[in-house]
Design a protein around this motif. Structure first.
Motif, PDB file in Angstrom:
ATOM      1  N   SER B 158      79.652 -34.364  50.046  1.00 27.77           N
ATOM      2  CA  SER B 158      78.859 -35.609  49.982  1.00 27.77           C
ATOM      3  C   SER B 158      79.721 -36.811  49.610  1.00 27.77           C
ATOM      4  CB  SER B 158      77.770 -35.505  48.919  1.00 27.77           C
ATOM      5  OG  SER B 158      76.839 -34.523  49.257  1.00 27.77           O
ATOM      6  N   PHE B 159      80.917 -36.536  49.080  1.00 29.49           N
ATOM      7  CA  PHE B 159      81.761 -37.633  48.600  1.00 29.49           C
ATOM      8  C   PHE B 159      82.987 -37.851  49.479  1.00 29.49           C
ATOM      9  CE2 PHE B 159      79.053 -36.489  45.134  1.00 29.49           C
ATOM     10  CZ  PHE B 159      78.679 -37.723  44.635  1.00 29.49           C
ATOM     11  N   GLN B 199      88.771 -40.304  50.480  1.00 27.01           N
ATOM     12  CA  GLN B 199      87.923 -41.293  49.791  1.00 27.01           C
ATOM     13  C   GLN B 199      87.003 -40.681  48.743  1.00 27.01           C
ATOM     14  OE1 GLN B 199      86.195 -44.411  52.138  1.00 27.01           O
ATOM     15  NE2 GLN B 199      88.226 -45.237  52.449  1.00 27.01           N
ATOM     16  N   GLN B 200      87.286 -39.437  48.324  1.00 26.37           N
ATOM     17  CA  GLN B 200      86.430 -38.807  47.320  1.00 26.37           C
ATOM     18  C   GLN B 200      86.381 -39.606  46.020  1.00 26.37           C
ATOM     19  OE1 GLN B 200      87.358 -34.668  46.442  1.00 26.37           O
ATOM     20  NE2 GLN B 200      86.218 -34.747  44.522  1.00 26.37           N
ATOM     21  N   MET B 204      83.116 -41.297  44.476  1.00 30.72           N
ATOM     22  CA  MET B 204      82.636 -40.906  43.149  1.00 30.72           C
ATOM     23  C   MET B 204      82.516 -42.131  42.246  1.00 30.72           C
ATOM     24  SD  MET B 204      84.804 -37.355  42.570  1.00 30.72           S
ATOM     25  CE  MET B 204      84.341 -37.204  40.845  1.00 30.72           C
ATOM     26  N   LEU B 205      83.543 -42.995  42.292  1.00 36.10           N
ATOM     27  CA  LEU B 205      83.505 -44.208  41.472  1.00 36.10           C
ATOM     28  C   LEU B 205      82.362 -45.122  41.891  1.00 36.10           C
ATOM     29  CD1 LEU B 205      85.259 -45.416  39.119  1.00 36.10           C
ATOM     30  CD2 LEU B 205      86.084 -43.282  40.107  1.00 36.10           C
ATOM     31  N   TYR B 235      75.038 -46.139  47.929  1.00 33.87           N
ATOM     32  CA  TYR B 235      75.900 -46.864  46.966  1.00 33.87           C
ATOM     33  C   TYR B 235      77.139 -47.331  47.703  1.00 33.87           C
ATOM     34  CZ  TYR B 235      78.426 -42.439  46.968  1.00 33.87           C
ATOM     35  OH  TYR B 235      79.122 -41.332  47.363  1.00 33.87           O
ATOM     36  N   GLN B 236      77.826 -48.290  47.070  1.00 35.81           N
ATOM     37  CA  GLN B 236      79.021 -48.882  47.662  1.00 35.81           C
ATOM     38  C   GLN B 236      80.258 -48.046  47.330  1.00 35.81           C
ATOM     39  OE1 GLN B 236      79.891 -52.627  45.736  1.00 35.81           O
ATOM     40  NE2 GLN B 236      81.821 -52.909  46.830  1.00 35.81           N
ATOM     41  N   THR B 237      81.093 -47.733  48.323  1.00 32.00           N
ATOM     42  CA  THR B 237      82.385 -47.096  48.047  1.00 32.00           C
ATOM     43  C   THR B 237      83.242 -48.072  47.239  1.00 32.00           C
ATOM     44  OG1 THR B 237      82.237 -45.857  50.102  1.00 32.00           O
ATOM     45  CG2 THR B 237      84.436 -46.117  49.153  1.00 32.00           C
TER      46      THR B 237
END
Lengths: 256, 256
Positions: B158-159, B199-200, B204-205, B235-237
């Motif tokens: 998912s991340f 981009q995990q 996550m961040l 949510y925004q990366t």
């Protein structure tokens, strides 16, 4: 008119220093960028007065500036407006109305500069390259011994740039200490005084580093001060990018 | 041929990431710059293998790379030569010959990334702008509670970025902690794992910050992990410039 005190932080890398260069409006300066934005916000020319000029490439964490703004513009939230309009290498940390008696330069009691040395010869961390002078290893004990000769009230004219006219070249250096830096490879030299001559910090650092490299004994500082001539002792002026104006101290506003 | 292990630090601002972009030799990459200099030093094409790809704009303090160099070139002091020839936003921290069994990517036991958040809304210190994400104030307690759900072995698909093909998306997150930053306005989120998906960390961040802003409860992490779909929770990366590859852990060379 109301007097506004602004505290600015900047990454000086891209600028020809704080002060607008007479007849060189093409040269980017911090003052020039600030006045451009203030004119836009106030609808008229606003002159910005800095606590002192920082040289091309020198940074600031707290450069203090005063400006006089029209009474009709006092409702502007200047910090927010400035941060929205200034380039992202200049930030407004705080903005507040102060008494007319406040003057960013003449009210200042003391200033603190920080100069960061990079002590590792083999590499320079790219993330720190715009904020340090890569000197390689230095004899810190010799530099600390030399620092003692700088402290106190002295005529620092040997440490100003040749040909700069000022009334008095006597300054009181109240502190010169060596602090740890952001990485294990750095040392921060912090200097406080009631004022500094043009390029004084960079010249003092230049001689300190020459001492740290073993080119001179610490006592050379006494000879340099006594000579009253920048050229009496040969050393390199420390480069601009290691220098940062960290703090300007003022009396309490109600005592102005 | 001898295998050389290089540890690189870089300011990733100007680069399209670690990896050479196929068919896009005009796009500056860390690997591209390194291979150009290695070809010059070795007189032949040398392929550089990084421990992992860092995205465009992501920084490194210790990216570990291996390269195979001709036996005739082993007398070169590579750290010095690389630092003389690489652009100043890439530095070689160390260079050493390692056993042929060493592989920068396959030998790695774990990696540690640091993501720096700027928690002050009113301004961003220009000196830090290339290395932080300005989020404004966050609820750190909520973020710490959310962090607990991330720790341990999970399927992190998912991340990862949609459409990235990898054999397994299970990773073991061994640490996620919140450390003080270089200034009082910063918080550093440090994450260690046996590996990270594309981009995990930034995803996550992104979710952690959404939780810190009160958009979600900490428990949303469980739902996000279970969904196995990046789009399940909005949510925004987190932007690239806050991220830094800090360390890659390897077994002792004599156990390879």
């Amino acid at each position: 008119m109301k007097r506004l005190q602004l505290t600015l932080a900047y990454d000086g890398t891209a600028y020809c220093g704080w002060q607008i260069q007479a007849g060189r409006s093409d040269q980017p300066t911090i003052q020039g960028e600030l006045e451009k934005v203030l004119a836009r916000l106030c609808g008229e020319t606003v002159r910005a007065h800095g606590s002192g000029r920082t040289d091309a490439g020198v940074h600031a964490l707290e450069q203090v500036v005063h400006v006089d703004i029209p009474d009709s513009k006092t409702q502007i939230t200047f910090r927010r407006a400035l941060n929205a309009l200034l380039p992202d290498d200049i930030a407004c940390i705080s903005a507040r109305i102060v008494p007319d008696a406040f003057h960013s330069r003449y009210s200042a009691l003391s200033k603190t500069y920080a100069y960061t040395l990079w002590l590792e010869n083999a590499f320079l961390l790219p993330q720190r390259r715009a904020f340090v002078w890569k000197t390689g290893p230095l004899n810190m004990q010799a530099m600390q011994a030399a620092a003692a000769f700088f402290c106190g009230e002295h005529d620092f004219c040997s440490f100003q740039n040749v040909g700069t006219p000022v009334k008095s070249t006597v300054r009181n250096l109240t502190a010169l200490r060596f602090d740890p830096g952001q990485t294990a490879h750095e040392c921060v030299v912090r200097l406080s005084a009631n004022g500094f001559l043009k390029q004084q910090v960079r010249n003092m650092l230049g001689l300190l580093v020459a001492i740290g490299r073993g080119q001179y004994e610490p006592e050379v500082v006494e000879r340099a001060l006594a000579a009253q001539d920048r050229r009496a002792i040969a050393y390199q002026t420390a480069p601009a990018q290691g220098l940062c104006l960290e703090h300007v101290e003022y009396p309490a506003l109600d005592t102005l």
